[in-house]
Enzyme design. Structure first.
Site, PDB file in Angstrom:
ATOM      1  N   TYR A 108      10.913 -56.644  25.906  1.00 54.96           N
ATOM      2  CA  TYR A 108       9.535 -56.175  25.801  1.00 54.96           C
ATOM      3  C   TYR A 108       9.352 -55.224  24.613  1.00 54.96           C
ATOM      4  CZ  TYR A 108       7.448 -57.810  30.204  1.00 54.96           C
ATOM      5  OH  TYR A 108       6.899 -58.560  31.215  1.00 54.96           O
ATOM      6  N   LYS A 149      22.108 -62.381  33.473  1.00 57.58           N
ATOM      7  CA  LYS A 149      22.481 -63.697  32.935  1.00 57.58           C
ATOM      8  C   LYS A 149      23.738 -63.456  32.107  1.00 57.58           C
ATOM      9  CE  LYS A 149      21.551 -68.116  32.256  1.00 57.58           C
ATOM     10  NZ  LYS A 149      21.640 -69.128  33.330  1.00 57.58           N
ATOM     11  N   ASP A 157      19.021 -67.350  37.414  1.00 62.01           N
ATOM     12  CA  ASP A 157      18.542 -68.666  37.865  1.00 62.01           C
ATOM     13  C   ASP A 157      18.848 -68.863  39.350  1.00 62.01           C
ATOM     14  OD1 ASP A 157      21.217 -68.658  37.140  1.00 62.01           O
ATOM     15  OD2 ASP A 157      21.194 -70.602  36.137  1.00 62.01           O
ATOM     16  N   ASP A 165      10.202 -58.608  35.857  1.00 59.37           N
ATOM     17  CA  ASP A 165       8.800 -59.007  35.824  1.00 59.37           C
ATOM     18  C   ASP A 165       8.633 -60.335  36.547  1.00 59.37           C
ATOM     19  OD1 ASP A 165       6.070 -59.051  35.031  1.00 59.37           O
ATOM     20  OD2 ASP A 165       6.604 -60.478  33.462  1.00 59.37           O
ATOM     21  N   ASP A 219       7.151 -61.063  40.632  1.00 57.75           N
ATOM     22  CA  ASP A 219       6.007 -61.928  40.925  1.00 57.75           C
ATOM     23  C   ASP A 219       6.411 -63.007  41.923  1.00 57.75           C
ATOM     24  OD1 ASP A 219       4.115 -60.722  39.223  1.00 57.75           O
ATOM     25  OD2 ASP A 219       3.341 -62.692  38.631  1.00 57.75           O
TER      26      ASP A 219
HETATM   27  C1  IPM Z   1       3.444 -56.255  35.230  1.00 59.74           C
HETATM   28  C2  IPM Z   1       2.596 -57.045  34.256  1.00 59.74           C
HETATM   29  C3  IPM Z   1       2.852 -56.477  32.866  1.00 59.74           C
HETATM   30  C4  IPM Z   1       4.305 -56.698  32.535  1.00 59.74           C
HETATM   31  C5  IPM Z   1       1.937 -57.072  31.761  1.00 59.74           C
HETATM   32  C6  IPM Z   1       0.481 -56.923  32.096  1.00 59.74           C
HETATM   33  C7  IPM Z   1       2.254 -56.487  30.412  1.00 59.74           C
HETATM   34  O1  IPM Z   1       2.874 -58.399  34.326  1.00 59.74           O
HETATM   35  O2  IPM Z   1       3.224 -55.045  35.367  1.00 59.74           O
HETATM   36  O3  IPM Z   1       4.311 -56.850  35.859  1.00 59.74           O
HETATM   37  O4  IPM Z   1       4.698 -57.789  32.101  1.00 59.74           O
HETATM   38  O5  IPM Z   1       5.087 -55.762  32.709  1.00 59.74           O
HETATM   39 MN    MN Z   2       4.275 -58.935  35.878  1.00 60.62          MN
END
Ligand code: IPM
Ligand code: MN
Length: 371
Positions: free
Chosen positions: A142, A189, A221, A245, A249
């Protein structure tokens, strides 16, 4: 206790859910005799519109001076979907993480029995699922150097980690495992990436100081698959920025609704609390968004202040609303309640333990008489 809290409502549903959290925190302050001072500031699309900058300097200054930051959500399609735009709302968030040195993003994943049916995962897989992801937040791909050649035909993002960046979050994750079920899974990884080898080596060194914590290593993975087929195995997950990240999710699918999940981002001196969900612009202004992700972020803030009883009062109130069918549209499209009503119920529950004028028979059907 007096605490100064910077509030960044942000974009989309951010202002609505944040408003409910402030309501709830005010109820906590009253009940437990604290004083929370809230100072609003701008970030995201609303800050670009008003100040020409997704993260104005006075927002940084207010956050640096505060005891904690409460963030709603940021992002607006008018900026996010246009590749010609160079200033994006999310640049504000990335810069704020860096400015406040919020190196550890903590995302707890709790599942609620009453909501198991909303998850695509089978009910029997979900019983007892309770883990927390420690995602590194200010390093890795990032924040590494980004390059594009002049012709626009080649691009690169550098993934770079310093040992100290791994050590400081690893220590937090091990300490968390000690307070939980003494298990830590490092996800990397390491069969391909040298940054992952550094993560493994560093975590192995730190592990010596925590002999009672059992450490597992999984390639990312395989971990992505394990989260779905056997999520119960996890207690504390530790991982680098981008893997965290993606996996966090993925993990939200277990809970049934993205709208329920809180997070905290912790640094040496600062801390920020925000729901995991985004700005959901389609729902903005309609009073239908789920405020619980934000309200539970408020509970994490209380824990960060060492106010555990206060945090528990928020979590108990949330569980009570969920168990009685007081939910927003994302959870029940037929018997649903407004964002503001859920916030009201939760803060009432905290103030009086149980709203007095509820008809308990109707409550069982998810239709309270006070509404
Ligand atoms: C999160 C979001 C952010 C990230 C984006 C909006 C930059 O997806 O907080 O998980 O990737 O960290
Ligand atoms: Mn995110």
């Amino acid at each position: 206790m007096i605490k100064n809290i910077a509030v960044i409502p942000g974009d989309g549903i951010g202002p609505e859910v944040t408003r409910e959290t402030i309501k709830v925190l005010n109820a906590v302050a009253l009940k437990f005799h604290h004083q929370f001072n809230f100072t609003e500031c701008l970030m995201g699309a609303v800050a670009i519109d008003n100040a020409g900058d997704p993260l104005p300097q006075n927002t940084i200054d207010t956050c640096l001076k505060s005891d904690a930051v409460l963030l709603g959500a940021i992002g607006h399609p008018k900026y996010d979907n246009d590749s010609n735009i160079t200033v994006r709302p999310l640049d504000g968030l990335l810069r704020l993480r860096k400015e406040l040195q919020l190196f550890a993003n903590i995302r707890p994943l709790t599942t609620y029995k009453s909501l198991h049916h909303l998850s695509p995962i089978k009910d029997n897989q979900l019983n007892g699922v309770d883990f927390v992801i420690y995602r590194e937040l200010t390093g890795g791909i990032y924040f590494g150097k980004k390059e594009m050649n002049e012709e626009g035909t080649q691009a690169s993002d550098l993934c770079i980690y310093q040992k100290f960046e791994i050590e400081r979050i690893a220590k937090l994750a091990f300490a968390a495992a000690q307070k939980r079920r003494n298990k830590l899974t490092l996800i990397d990884k390491a069969n391909v990436l040298i940054t992952s080898s550094l993560w493994r080596k560093t975590v192995q060194e730190i592990a010596i100081g925590y002999p009672e914590v059992k450490v597992d290593y999984l390639y990312v993975d395989n971990a992505a698959k394990q989260l779905i087929i056997n999520p119960k195995q996890f207690d504390v997950i530790l991982t680098e920025n981008m893997f965290g990240d993606i996996l966090s999710d993925e993990a939200t699918a277990l809970s049934g609704s993205l709208g329920l999940l809180p997070s905290s981002s912790i640094g040496e001196k600062n801390a920020l609390f925000e729901p995991i969900h985004g700005s959901y612009p389609q729902a903005a202004g309609k009073d239908i968004a789920n405020p619980i992700g934000s309200i539970l972020s408020g509970a994490l803030m209380m824990e960060h202040f060492g106010l555990f009883e206060e945090a528990k009062s928020i979590k108990d109130a949330v569980e009570w609303t969920l168990a009685h069918g007081f939910v927003t549209k994302d959870i029940d499209s037929i018997n649903s309640y407004f964002t503001s009503t859920i916030g009201e119920l939760i803060s009432d529950y905290i103030s009086n333990d149980m709203p007095q004028n509820l008809n308990t028979i109707n409550m069982a059907f998810g239709q309270a008489t006070i509404i």
